[in-house]
Scaffold this active site. Structure first.
Site, PDB file in Angstrom:
ATOM      1  CD  GLU A 156     -10.917  -1.935  -8.115  1.00  0.00           C
ATOM      2  OE1 GLU A 156      -9.929  -1.722  -7.393  1.00  0.00           O
ATOM      3  OE2 GLU A 156     -12.092  -1.675  -7.751  1.00  0.00           O
ATOM      4  CD  GLU A 172      -3.075  -0.974   0.281  1.00  0.00           C
ATOM      5  OE1 GLU A 172      -3.072   0.002  -0.494  1.00  0.00           O
ATOM      6  OE2 GLU A 172      -3.967  -1.838   0.283  1.00  0.00           O
ATOM      7  CG  ASP A 197      -6.151  -7.564  -7.187  1.00  0.00           C
ATOM      8  OD1 ASP A 197      -5.076  -7.818  -6.609  1.00  0.00           O
ATOM      9  OD2 ASP A 197      -6.945  -6.712  -6.753  1.00  0.00           O
ATOM     10  NE  ARG A 240      -3.961   2.793  -0.690  1.00  0.00           N
ATOM     11  CZ  ARG A 240      -5.167   2.781  -0.162  1.00  0.00           C
ATOM     12  NH1 ARG A 240      -5.726   3.908   0.238  1.00  0.00           N
ATOM     13  NH2 ARG A 240      -5.840   1.660  -0.015  1.00  0.00           N
ATOM     14  CB  THR A 255      -2.282  -1.256  -9.012  1.00  0.00           C
ATOM     15  OG1 THR A 255      -3.497  -1.997  -8.932  1.00  0.00           O
ATOM     16  CG2 THR A 255      -1.694  -1.054  -7.618  1.00  0.00           C
TER      17      THR A 255
END
Length: 590
Positions: A476, A164, A305, A168, A564
């Protein structure tokens, strides 16, 4: 794209006000404009202004005043829709600035913030930087940049999630560094802060890679620069999280000339591939100590994913053919083993394999899986439009079939919104499928079903359980809508995105322009609020909606790749660094 299920100072009133928008022509008005041409624009202006006033006053928008969706909206109408997305961002940002400035998390219902570390990590501010640049919100950007200079400090006694924090925070800083040199009107003499903070953070994150196998630990201690074994899952790291660090680290190596970031992140891909996976489908947990999978479970939802997403995106970023080979193998495996039809509507879904290949499928599909159709389309065309790609000698019947799959899966993701009372998707869906379609697909050729267009029939195939009915403002589906629009030029994808945005306005917005909240139940109207605004609402969902309604020359897909978390990085090609490993097996897939 938000890629894992773990994704999850007060000051005076903001000086940034949400402006009322009226339709504007892209050209200059002339004396030859007829009243018949002006009338629709004036009517649209009245409708738009009235809708916006009602929205920000917290009143429900009467159906007769809701925006009429035309079959062929004009460029002016799309610009108006884009500006409405921009104003939703400003509303969200202003509420955060007023009630939780500098805090990592924002609770818009209770109007307060909370921290994830003693000094704060810049979670919302850093994640939003490039969205503000893309939207040309220079005043808000200036405030954020000043906070970075004065407050952001990673020398903290704090454990953080490796994945994360990379996607991010590191991704956000690197995207801001890149866009500050590319977009007009957003540069500043203070822009050096983006890269300097990125290097500081990346150097701390390197400690996560100091495992016996090279697979990063799930967490890292910022001050000690020490990797920390996961406290759950038997100490294993999520496969998706360990393999979704490469775009950021590779770009940083190219910018700084320091190859350590590239080598550390690249090693993970070698370890995973060397294990030897069947049909390109990877189990969802891997041991940092042994470099081995610790489960057989396969899924493209949480924990699995973005492994697949970063295969094709690494190829697009660096032109390394090894990742195109891995992507093609994985996509063939997905088509053969995971795509099944629902019982009544014959919607094509991406099922899961709880016990691995050769075992029964589960018809569960996370909303997270909806990154896939956009990634498939990107892989087919490499960012060109479909029409351009079809004119190339490399176009094949196989690519045409993959585009058909991308269209079908986008439709399935859209149905997740259309069947609910709020028009917003739940976190996941248990679809209804025939028992025969859940049997192992080992000897069955891949196939696509011809799906129904009836909403009533769609609803028969949905089982949304109470614990899965929440909506976290996830991006998404709108990500795939953006990519599908850019690649196919089919206006249907823009219209679907517009309807999704309207549902966010109606059910997620708070009275008096106090921002947006995630929801507890998409099948309850009004839906209870969760009192949380996810940072990816600003970083991804609103950004992709804004780009969906923007001209195609804003961040062309042939020039950039989105990480992502939707942070924008350049497509570098074969640059300063090259692949340092080779696949052990030749899969015969080009």
């Amino acid at each position: 794209m938000a890629a894992s299920s773990t994704r999850n100072r007060k000051r005076g009133a903001s000086r940034h006000r949400v402006r009322q928008i009226t339709p504007q022509s892209s050209g200059s008005p002339t004396s030859t404009t007829s009243s018949s041409r002006k009338a629709p624009l004036l009517a649209a202006a009245f409708l738009f202004a009235t809708t916006f006033v009602l929205w920000f006053s917290g009143q429900k928008i009467p159906p007769r005043l809701q925006w009429r969706i035309s079959t062929r909206p004009s460029p002016e109408e799309w610009d108006q829709r884009r500006m409405q997305v921009k104003d939703a961002f400003v509303s969200s940002w202003d509420a955060y600035s007023k009630h939780a400035w500098g805090y990592d998390q924002f609770h818009p219902v209770s109007k307060k913030g909370s921290m994830m570390s003693p000094k704060g990590l810049g979670w919302i501010i850093v994640d939003s930087l490039d969205t503000m640049m893309i939207m040309n919100l220079t005043s808000q950007l200036s405030d954020a940049r000043l906070w970075l200079h004065r407050k952001l400090d990673y020398e903290q006694d704090q454990d953080v999630n490796t994945f994360e924090t990379t996607i991010r925070m590191l991704g956000g800083l690197l995207s801001a560094h890149y866009l500050s040199t590319k977009l007009p009107g957003v540069s500043s003499r203070r822009d050096h802060i983006y890269l300097s903070k990125a290097v500081d953070l990346a150097d701390r994150l390197l400690g996560a890679y100091d495992s016996p196998s090279g697979v990063p630990y799930a967490s890292v201690h910022l001050k000690d620069r020490r990797g920390i074994v996961s406290h759950a899952d038997g100490g294993a790291s999520s496969t998706a999280e360990a393999t979704t660090l490469q775009l950021e680290m590779k770009y940083l190596s190219n910018v700084t000339g320091n190859g350590i970031y590239w080598r550390k992140a690249e090693k993970v891909m070698q370890v995973v591939d060397n294990i030897g996976v069947d049909a390109g489908l990877v189990p969802i947990f891997i041991s940092p100590q042994m470099g081995r999978f610790t489960t057989r479970e396969i899924r493209l939802g949480s924990r699995g994913d973005s492994y697949y997403e970063y295969l094709i995106k690494q190829y697009l970023q660096t032109s390394e053919p090894i990742y195109l080979s891995m992507w093609n193998e994985a996509l063939a495996g997905i088509q053969k083993h995971l795509i099944i039809p629902t019982k009544e509507a014959k919607l094509n879904i991406v099922a899961e394999l709880p016990s691995g290949l050769g075992n029964k499928l589960s018809p569960k599909m996370d909303h997270l899986v909806c990154f896939l159709p956009g990634s498939i389309a990107l892989g087919v065309t490499n960012g060109l439009s479909e029409a351009e790609a079809k004119r190339l000698p490399s176009w094949t019947a196989e690519k045409a079939q993959q585009m058909k799959l991308a269209r079908e899966l986008t439709k399935t993701c859209w149905t997740m919104y259309k069947v609910t009372q709020t028009g917003l998707a739940p976190e996941l869906v248990w679809f209804i499928a025939d028992d025969a379609d859940l049997e192992p697909r080992v000897d069955k050729p891949p196939r696509l079903s011809r799906s129904s267009n009836s909403e009533a029939i769609w609803a028969k195939d949905f089982n949304i359980k109470p614990l899965d009915a929440h909506n976290l403002q996830r991006p998404e589906t709108v990500e795939s809508l953006f990519l599908m629009w850019r690649i196919t030029k089919d206006p249907l994808y823009r219209e679907w995105g517009w309807q999704i945005f309207q549902s966010f306005l109606e059910h997620g917005s708070l009275p008096l322009g106090q921002g947006f909240s995630s929801l507890d139940n998409v099948n309850a109207v009004p839906s209870p609020r969760r009192d949380n605004m996810e940072s990816f609402w600003l970083a991804e969902t609103l950004k992709y909606l804004y780009l969906l309604f923007s001209p195609d020359d804003l961040l062309p897909l042939t020039d950039v790749v989105f990480n992502t978390e939707a942070h924008v990085l350049p497509r570098m090609g074969l640059g300063k660094f090259k692949t340092g490993w080779k696949r052990r097996r030749d899969y015969g897939i080009a």
